[in-house]
Design a protein around this motif. Structure first.
Motif, PDB file in Angstrom:
ATOM      1  N   UNK A 152      58.360 -23.105 -13.847  1.00 57.58           N
ATOM      2  CA  UNK A 152      57.496 -22.176 -13.108  1.00 57.58           C
ATOM      3  C   UNK A 152      56.817 -22.941 -11.982  1.00 57.58           C
ATOM      4  N   UNK A 153      57.077 -22.528 -10.748  1.00 57.12           N
ATOM      5  CA  UNK A 153      56.496 -23.250  -9.612  1.00 57.12           C
ATOM      6  C   UNK A 153      54.980 -23.232  -9.677  1.00 57.12           C
ATOM      7  N   UNK A 154      54.415 -22.168 -10.237  1.00 59.74           N
ATOM      8  CA  UNK A 154      52.948 -22.066 -10.322  1.00 59.74           C
ATOM      9  C   UNK A 154      52.351 -23.126 -11.232  1.00 59.74           C
ATOM     10  N   UNK A 155      53.184 -23.754 -12.057  1.00 58.71           N
ATOM     11  CA  UNK A 155      52.680 -24.747 -13.009  1.00 58.71           C
ATOM     12  C   UNK A 155      52.982 -26.184 -12.594  1.00 58.71           C
ATOM     13  N   UNK A 156      53.402 -26.409 -11.338  1.00 58.96           N
ATOM     14  CA  UNK A 156      53.526 -27.784 -10.845  1.00 58.96           C
ATOM     15  C   UNK A 156      52.189 -28.490 -11.013  1.00 58.96           C
ATOM     16  N   UNK A 180      55.558 -20.945  -2.492  1.00 56.42           N
ATOM     17  CA  UNK A 180      54.177 -20.732  -2.950  1.00 56.42           C
ATOM     18  C   UNK A 180      53.279 -21.975  -2.811  1.00 56.42           C
ATOM     19  N   UNK A 181      53.774 -23.184  -3.042  1.00 56.96           N
ATOM     20  CA  UNK A 181      52.868 -24.339  -2.919  1.00 56.96           C
ATOM     21  C   UNK A 181      52.508 -24.715  -1.483  1.00 56.96           C
TER      22      UNK A 181
END
Lengths: 133, 379
Positions: free
Chosen positions: B241-245, B143-144
């Protein structure tokens, strides 16, 4: 197949109640003013327990995404976006970009978005769509 | 840790790698453990410390007939074994145990005696990521990347080149799963998994295991194999959570873990002769080269394209073929450590001639955790 849905906890219930009411609710610290997500009863920046819930504007921009070509059974069969959006207030959240073609051409990084809600029975999920749509 | 105070005296992978339908997860742990004990000339009764991830150290110790005085069940994903090495070094130096066995076994492909991948729907990931259709690492770890490519000016070809060069290394390794040469076009024309990731940018899913045995520098000299010393260790975690890197263009856990290990060893990237960066997907070596300080942000793509990490290059990287071509059972960190040890022993299939310092850098979860171990073969 039924959509995989979240199971709220006491610490996150306000968020899901907000979605059901058509409102994207964030939290912020009363002491240091940091706005944050996901929900929790303390400020991740300073550790204060003095936090409050507030309605976000619902405006965001597309930060990053993938287009999953092998969807989970509950997500249908067509390729779909799994995105992270940057909310106007600062925090980022995962979502799907809806009401637009699920293609790299249509999904441009930094494009303006706005929140939209869809009800799945007990839970309403927040999605984002192009701001001009 | 005190640099050089601890050594690897036993190291081995499972007898077979790849597709092993006749062994369960715990069976793979035991096979690797027995091979490592044979390598060190030890029997289970000589082991007094056990660390493992995936399985519980209780399971592993009981299965092998070990009565430990120290256990570590740290399980933060594929880099857990780097953390075990670090924790074991501290435990041995503190006198909690003398001889530590670290095991890994995973039936990633055959799924014999294996658990499932999933999160409770009430966890934060279950509430705020799972509803959007994430399935497993190919739709989470990736995702990133579009943000990263845009910020750095990298292209799909830069991702593809990582896979191409690692396949060159794999061709030199008889135990590698995939050895046939591939081109950038082959990678870009392989089936789309999750835009911009094609199949050949994603790791394998195979069965296997590995084990390490550690002891103090003083005792290490009495073992049959030349000791490989540990001179630097690091670990950190960022987010489940990868979205919260914090930043999609750099891993905080990589930076913190890497800096800790390099500072401890008193070295800089220029001193490193051989490098392993856990490559679950093709973007990981790019992030790793930048976050460990081998390349300035934005220079890792050209660094790889210009063959610095390829056979014959100045910085041999992922010389076993990596998770992209060698093997990937699910928690690959153990295989990165095994290759570093082989390189320091001078017995790797694609040996970096004269290598004296090797770095093994692992990731856990989707940029959730990290561990870094620095080895030397110099007394």
């Amino acid at each position: 197949m039924d959509r995989t849905l979240p199971q709220p906890t006491p610490e996150t219930q306000h968020f899901w109640d907000g979605c059901a009411a058509g409102e994207l609710r964030l939290q912020r610290c009363v002491d240091c003013r940091e706005a944050y997500f996901p929900p929790r009863p303390l400020c991740p920046k300073c550790g204060s327990r003095a936090v409050e819930v507030f309605p976000a504007s619902g405006k965001a921009s597309l930060y990053s995404y993938v287009i999953n070509h092998r969807p989970r059974p509950d997500m249908g069969t067509a390729p779909h976006s799994i995105a992270v959006v940057a909310l106007e207030e600062g925090p980022r959240m995962m979502t799907n970009i809806v009401d637009c073609p699920q293609t790299p051409e249509a999904l441009q990084l930094d494009m303006p978005l706005k929140v939209t809600f869809q009800n799945f029975g007990a839970i309403t999920l927040p999605f984002f769509k192009p701001a001009e749509a | 840790m005190k640099p050089g105070s601890i050594a690897v005296v036993g190291a081995a992978e499972t007898t077979k790698l790849g597709k092993i339908p006749d062994m369960s997860v715990i069976g793979l742990h035991a096979d690797a453990a027995l091979n490592a004990m044979a390598d060190a000339g030890l029997k289970p009764s000589d082991i007094d410390g056990v660390a493992t991830a995936g399985a519980s150290p209780v399971e592993t110790a009981h299965y092998l007939g070990i009565t430990p005085t120290w256990v570590d069940g740290t399980s933060v994903g594929g880099c857990s074994f780097m953390l075990h090495v670090r924790h074991a070094a501290a435990a041995i130096n503190e006198g909690l145990c003398k001889t530590v066995l670290i095991t890994h076994g995973e039936s990633g492909r055959s799924r014999v005696g294996a658990g499932g991948f999933g999160r409770s729907p009430s966890s934060l990931m279950g509430q705020f990521e799972m509803p959007y259709g994430v399935t497993s690492p190919p739709t989470m770890f990736t995702v990133p990347v579009l943000r990263y490519l845009k910020a750095r000016g990298y292209t799909e070809e830069d991702l593809a080149m990582v896979s191409v060069i690692q396949r060159e290394w794999a061709a030199k390794n008889p135990r590698a799963s995939f050895k046939d040469p591939i081109t950038v076009d082959d990678v870009l024309n392989s089936p789309m998994i999750a835009w911009p990731f094609r199949m050949l940018m994603c790791c394998l899913v195979t069965d296997g295991g590995g084990a390490l045995i550690l002891t103090s520098r003083e005792r290490a000299k009495d073992f049959p194999k030349k000791p490989v010393y540990i001179i630097g260790t690091g670990e950190s975690v960022e987010t489940p959570m990868v979205s919260q890197m914090v930043d999609f263009t750099t891993s905080k856990a990589f930076r913190v873990s890497g800096k800790k290990a390099f500072d401890e060893a008193g070295i800089t990237p220029k001193d490193v002769d051989h490098l392993m960066i856990y490559d679950a997907f093709a973007h990981l070596p790019l992030y790793g080269l930048e976050d460990l300080g081998f390349c300035a942000p934005g220079e890792a793509g050209a660094f790889i394209r210009e063959r610095n990490t390829a056979p014959g290059g100045k910085l041999p990287l992922n010389t076993n073929g990596g998770g992209l071509s060698y093997m990937h059972s699910g928690m690959y960190g153990m295989y990165a450590l095994q290759e570093s040890v082989r390189q320091m022993r001078g017995i790797a299939p694609a040996q970096a001639q004269g290598a004296k310092i090797a770095v093994s850098h692992g990731v856990g979860g989707m940029f959730a955790a990290s561990g870094t171990i620095i080895f030397t073969n110099q007394d």
